[in-house]
Design a protein around this motif. Structure first.
Motif, PDB file in Angstrom:
ATOM      1  N   SER A 299       2.298  -2.534   5.775  1.00  0.00           N
ATOM      2  CA  SER A 299       3.623  -2.880   6.299  1.00  0.00           C
ATOM      3  C   SER A 299       4.705  -1.967   5.752  1.00  0.00           C
ATOM      4  O   SER A 299       5.782  -1.851   6.341  1.00  0.00           O
ATOM      5  CB  SER A 299       3.956  -4.337   5.969  1.00  0.00           C
ATOM      6  N   GLU A 300       4.453  -1.312   4.623  1.00  0.00           N
ATOM      7  CA  GLU A 300       5.441  -0.418   4.014  1.00  0.00           C
ATOM      8  C   GLU A 300       5.284   1.025   4.474  1.00  0.00           C
ATOM      9  O   GLU A 300       6.163   1.852   4.237  1.00  0.00           O
ATOM     10  CB  GLU A 300       5.316  -0.448   2.482  1.00  0.00           C
ATOM     11  N   LEU A 301       4.172   1.339   5.142  1.00  0.00           N
ATOM     12  CA  LEU A 301       3.884   2.724   5.499  1.00  0.00           C
ATOM     13  C   LEU A 301       4.776   3.236   6.621  1.00  0.00           C
ATOM     14  O   LEU A 301       5.224   2.484   7.491  1.00  0.00           O
ATOM     15  CB  LEU A 301       2.430   2.861   5.938  1.00  0.00           C
ATOM     16  N   ASN A 302       5.014   4.534   6.605  1.00  0.00           N
ATOM     17  CA  ASN A 302       5.637   5.223   7.730  1.00  0.00           C
ATOM     18  C   ASN A 302       4.810   4.979   8.988  1.00  0.00           C
ATOM     19  O   ASN A 302       3.584   4.905   8.941  1.00  0.00           O
ATOM     20  CB  ASN A 302       5.699   6.720   7.396  1.00  0.00           C
ATOM     21  N   ASP A 303       5.481   4.825  10.130  1.00  0.00           N
ATOM     22  CA  ASP A 303       4.781   4.467  11.369  1.00  0.00           C
ATOM     23  C   ASP A 303       3.652   5.435  11.711  1.00  0.00           C
ATOM     24  O   ASP A 303       2.552   5.015  12.094  1.00  0.00           O
ATOM     25  CB  ASP A 303       5.772   4.411  12.539  1.00  0.00           C
ATOM     26  N   TYR A 304       3.918   6.735  11.601  1.00  0.00           N
ATOM     27  CA  TYR A 304       2.913   7.731  11.973  1.00  0.00           C
ATOM     28  C   TYR A 304       1.721   7.706  11.015  1.00  0.00           C
ATOM     29  O   TYR A 304       0.568   7.825  11.440  1.00  0.00           O
ATOM     30  CB  TYR A 304       3.529   9.130  12.000  1.00  0.00           C
ATOM     31  N   VAL A 305       2.004   7.537   9.725  1.00  0.00           N
ATOM     32  CA  VAL A 305       0.920   7.479   8.742  1.00  0.00           C
ATOM     33  C   VAL A 305       0.086   6.217   8.964  1.00  0.00           C
ATOM     34  O   VAL A 305      -1.150   6.253   8.930  1.00  0.00           O
ATOM     35  CB  VAL A 305       1.495   7.508   7.317  1.00  0.00           C
ATOM     36  N   ARG A 306       0.757   5.111   9.214  1.00  0.00           N
ATOM     37  CA  ARG A 306       0.043   3.851   9.435  1.00  0.00           C
ATOM     38  C   ARG A 306      -0.842   3.929  10.683  1.00  0.00           C
ATOM     39  O   ARG A 306      -1.992   3.482  10.670  1.00  0.00           O
ATOM     40  CB  ARG A 306       1.041   2.704   9.574  1.00  0.00           C
ATOM     41  N   ASP A 307      -0.299   4.500  11.751  1.00  0.00           N
ATOM     42  CA  ASP A 307      -1.089   4.614  12.974  1.00  0.00           C
ATOM     43  C   ASP A 307      -2.354   5.423  12.741  1.00  0.00           C
ATOM     44  O   ASP A 307      -3.428   5.102  13.272  1.00  0.00           O
ATOM     45  CB  ASP A 307      -0.256   5.267  14.084  1.00  0.00           C
ATOM     46  N   GLY A 308      -2.234   6.486  11.938  1.00  0.00           N
ATOM     47  CA  GLY A 308      -3.404   7.300  11.648  1.00  0.00           C
ATOM     48  C   GLY A 308      -4.465   6.537  10.876  1.00  0.00           C
ATOM     49  O   GLY A 308      -5.668   6.680  11.149  1.00  0.00           O
ATOM     50  N   LEU A 309      -4.047   5.692   9.928  1.00  0.00           N
ATOM     51  CA  LEU A 309      -5.001   4.905   9.162  1.00  0.00           C
ATOM     52  C   LEU A 309      -5.629   3.801  10.014  1.00  0.00           C
ATOM     53  O   LEU A 309      -6.825   3.522   9.914  1.00  0.00           O
ATOM     54  CB  LEU A 309      -4.316   4.290   7.937  1.00  0.00           C
ATOM     55  N   LEU A 310      -4.814   3.177  10.853  1.00  0.00           N
ATOM     56  CA  LEU A 310      -5.335   2.090  11.682  1.00  0.00           C
ATOM     57  C   LEU A 310      -6.393   2.578  12.655  1.00  0.00           C
ATOM     58  O   LEU A 310      -7.309   1.832  13.027  1.00  0.00           O
ATOM     59  CB  LEU A 310      -4.192   1.418  12.447  1.00  0.00           C
ATOM     60  N   ASP A 311      -6.253   3.827  13.089  1.00  0.00           N
ATOM     61  CA  ASP A 311      -7.236   4.384  14.022  1.00  0.00           C
ATOM     62  C   ASP A 311      -8.640   4.414  13.419  1.00  0.00           C
ATOM     63  O   ASP A 311      -9.637   4.395  14.160  1.00  0.00           O
ATOM     64  CB  ASP A 311      -6.832   5.807  14.441  1.00  0.00           C
ATOM     65  N   SER A 312      -8.707   4.457  12.093  1.00  0.00           N
ATOM     66  CA  SER A 312     -10.012   4.537  11.433  1.00  0.00           C
ATOM     67  C   SER A 312     -10.573   3.165  11.063  1.00  0.00           C
ATOM     68  O   SER A 312     -11.665   3.080  10.508  1.00  0.00           O
ATOM     69  CB  SER A 312      -9.893   5.386  10.159  1.00  0.00           C
ATOM     70  N   LEU A 313      -9.836   2.091  11.376  1.00  0.00           N
ATOM     71  CA  LEU A 313     -10.267   0.747  11.012  1.00  0.00           C
ATOM     72  C   LEU A 313     -10.797  -0.005  12.231  1.00  0.00           C
ATOM     73  O   LEU A 313     -10.349   0.215  13.357  1.00  0.00           O
ATOM     74  CB  LEU A 313      -9.106  -0.051  10.399  1.00  0.00           C
ATOM     75  N   ALA A 314     -11.712  -0.917  11.991  1.00  0.00           N
ATOM     76  CA  ALA A 314     -12.224  -1.781  13.054  1.00  0.00           C
ATOM     77  C   ALA A 314     -11.181  -2.846  13.390  1.00  0.00           C
ATOM     78  O   ALA A 314     -10.379  -3.223  12.525  1.00  0.00           O
ATOM     79  CB  ALA A 314     -13.520  -2.446  12.604  1.00  0.00           C
ATOM     80  N   PRO A 315     -11.168  -3.350  14.627  1.00  0.00           N
ATOM     81  CA  PRO A 315     -10.194  -4.386  15.003  1.00  0.00           C
ATOM     82  C   PRO A 315     -10.231  -5.599  14.076  1.00  0.00           C
ATOM     83  O   PRO A 315      -9.200  -6.199  13.786  1.00  0.00           O
ATOM     84  CB  PRO A 315     -10.622  -4.759  16.430  1.00  0.00           C
TER      85      PRO A 315
END
Length: 481
Positions: free
Chosen positions: A98-114
Motif C-alpha cells: 500500500s505504500e509502494l509507488n504505483d508503477y513499482v507495485r504494479d510490477g510486483l503484483l504481476d509476479s504474484l498469483a491472484p
C-alpha cells in the motif's frame, strides 16, 4: 524490569520495542539526516540478496517501517525488484504494497498469483485494497475478486463502482456508528463486547433509524463523560458530510478548511456508507499539488518509475504543440526581418523583452492556477482577481521598463532605443499579467484543467506580443531609417 535501560515495557497489545528499530529511528544506521535510506544500507541489502544470503537481508530489513521497506524496493533497480521481494518474503506484506509507488507495485503484483494478491487485500482497509486492485487488468482484477471472501469482494466491488479519484474510492467502510438513544455506558460496552469492530477510529458517528448521520462524537468526550449521559445529548449535530461522488481534491479542501480528522461519507440518499480519515488526505494533498506542477510543465505524471514510452507519449504532444505556437512568434519576427537587418541591436535586445514577459506571465499563471485549485477564485471575485494581477503587472512593468530603458540608452548611446524598449517591456508585462490570469480562468470556465496547457498559450502570447511591440515600436519610431 526492562533489559533496555530507559525503554519502558510495552503496554498490552503493543509490540515490544526493538533496539535496532530505536537506532533506525534515530537515523544512525539506516537513515540519513533527511530520513532517507542510506546508500550503504541499500547496497548491503542488495549484496546480501545477490550472494544468496536471504536470511541476512531479512535481518537487515526486518526493523524497518513498511514505508521504509517500500522505499527500499523503489530504490532497487527494476530488474532486481522481484528477486529482492522474493528474498524478503513476508516482510513485503500488505502494508508495504500500500505504500509502494504505483508503477513499482504494479510490477510486483504481476509476479504474484491472484490468491496472494487477495490475501494482501484482506489485510488492508478497503481504500488501500482498492488502490492495489484498481489498476490491474480486468482479467487479473476479476481473478483477485473471485479469490476474496464474499463480504470483502462486495465491499471492494462497491468501491470500484465509484469514479476514480472520488470519495467512494477513498473512503473506508470500517467505522463505528451507533443510534442516538444509546448512552455513553452502552456505547463503551458495545465497543468492548464486539471484537470484530475496527480499532482505528477517532470519532463515533450517530445515526437515525435510516442509517443517516445526525451527529458525531469524539472519543475523548465519551471517555470523560458519565455512563448515564445519552449520546443525543453529548454528540455534536453540526458535521461535515462528504458526498460519495465528490472529487478527492474537493474532499482534501474540506478537510483543510474545517480542520477535520475524519468525516462521514454519504450516498445519494444521505445514508452513511463510509468515512475518510486525515491520513488519506495527506497523500491526496501531496499528489494533487505534484500533479498541478507537472501539468504546468507538460511533463505528464513525472514519475521516475514511469515507463520510458509512457513518459515520451505524455511529453512529446505538448512539445509539438509548443512548436506550433512558437511558429507564431517566429512569423512576427519574419514580418520585421528588414527592420532587424537595418539595426542589428534589435536582434540582441528582442530576447530580453520576450523572456522577461514570459517570466511575468508564468508568475501570474502560477498564482491563478493555485487559487483555482484551492477554490480561492469564484464567480464573485474573478474580476477583482484579474484587476489585482493587472495592478501588480503595472508596478512590475514600470520598474523593469525604467531599469531596462535607462540601461539600453546608456549602453547603446541611443535614448530613442531606450525609450522604445522600455515601452515594449511595459506593454509585454501588462499583457503577461492579463494572459497569466485570463488563460487559466478561461480553461476553468470551459471545464478543462487550467494546469494542463496554460503555460504553452501564455508563453505564445508573451513571446508574440514582446516581439511585435518591440519591433513595431522600433519601426514606428524610425530607429532603422
Amino acid at each position: 524490569m526492562s533489559d533496555h535501560g530507559d525503554l519502558a515495557e510495552p503496554r498490552p497489545g503493543e509490540q515490544p520495542v526493538d533496539d535496532d528499530a530505536v537506532v533506525d529511528q534515530a537515523g544512525d544506521s539506516r537513515h540519513d539526516e533527511d530520513d532517507r535510506l542510506k546508500t550503504d544500507f541499500v547496497s548491503a541489502v542488495l549484496d546480501a540478496v545477490e550472494e544468496g544470503e536471504s536470511e541476512r537481508a531479512r535481518e537487515l530489513v526486518s526493523p524497518l517501517h513498511p514505508a521504509d521497506i517500500a522505499d527500499l524496493l523503489e530504490l532497487t533497480p527494476s530488474e532486481r525488484r522481484g528477486e529482492v521481494a522474493a528474498a524478503l518474503g513476508d516482510l513485503v506484506g500488505a502494508e508495504v504494497l500500500s505504500e509502494l509507488n504505483d508503477y513499482v507495485r504494479d510490477g510486483l503484483l504481476d509476479s504474484l498469483a491472484p490468491e496472494q494478491v487477495a490475501e494482501f487485500a484482506r489485510e488492508l482497509d478497503t481504500d488501500d485494497a482498492v488502490a492495489i486492485i484498481e489498476d490491474m487488468d480486468d482479467a487479473d482484477q476479476q481473478a483477485v475478486l473471485d479469490a476474496l471472501d464474499p463480504e470483502d469482494r462486495a465491499a471492494i466491488e462497491s468501491a470500484l463502482s465509484y469514479p476514480e479519484e472520488s470519495a467512494g474510492r477513498l473512503m473506508q467502510r470500517d467505522l463505528i456508528a451507533v443510534p442516538e438513544h444509546m448512552t455513553v455506558g452502552q456505547v463503551i460496552d458495545y465497543l468492548r463486547d464486539n471484537s470484530d469492530l475496527t480499532t482505528d477510529f477517532w470519532e463515533i458517528f450517530v445515526v437515525d433509524e435510516q442509517h443517516k448521520p445526525i451527529g458525531t462524537c469524539q472519543l475523548s468526550w465519551i471517555l470523560t463523560c458519565p455512563r448515564s449521559v445519552a449520546m443525543a445529548d453529548l454528540m455534536k449535530r453540526e458535521q461535515t458530510l462528504i458526498p460519495v461522488d465528490m472529487d478527492q481534491e474537493e474532499v482534501a479542501l474540506r478537510f483543510q478548511k474545517y480542520a477535520l480528522i475524519s468525516a462521514a461519507v454519504v450516498d445519494g440518499s444521505g445514508r452513511l456508507v463510509g468515512m475518510i480519515t486525515v491520513d488519506d488526505i495527506v497523500h491526496i494533498i501531496s499528489e494533487e499539488a505534484g500533479e498541478d506542477i507537472l501539468r504546468l510543465s507538460g511533463a505528464g505524471e513525472g514519475d521516475i518509475n514511469e515507463p520510458v514510452m509512457d513518459s515520451y507519449r505524455a511529453r512529446v504532444r505538448w512539445l509539438l504543440t509548443n512548436l506550433l505556437t512558437a511558429l507564431v512568434a517566429s512569423t512576427i519576427i519574419g514580418i520585421f526581418e528588414g527592420t532587424i537587418e537595418r539595426m542589428v541591436a534589435l536582434a540582441t535586445l528582442m530576447p530580453i523583452v520576450a523572456g522577461v514577459g514570459g517570466n511575468a506571465g508564468s508568475q501570474t499563471m502560477a498564482v491563478t492556477v493555485r487559487a483555482l485549485a484551492t477554490n480561492q477564485i469564484t464567480g464573485t471575485n474573478t474580476r477583482r482577481t484579474i484587476l489585482r494581477e493587472m495592478r501588480v503587472a503595472l508596478l512590475n512593468g514600470v520598474t523593469v521598463a525604467a531599469v531596462l530603458g535607462v540601461g539600453v540608452a546608456l549602453v547603446f548611446q541611443n535614448g530613442a532605443l531606450g525609450a522604445v524598449i522600455a515601452a515594449a517591456m511595459m506593454t509585454n508585462i501588462l499583457t503577461a499579467g492579463l494572459a497569466g490570469a485570463a488563460v487559466p480562468l478561461a480553461f476553468d470556465r470551459m471545464n478543462l484543467d487550467p494546469a494542463v496547457a496554460s503555460s504553452i498559450f501564455v508563453t505564445m502570447i508573451t513571446d508574440s506580443m514582446g516581439f511585435f511591440a518591440f519591433l513595431g515600436l522600433a519601426s514606428a519610431a524610425g530607429l532603422t531609417g
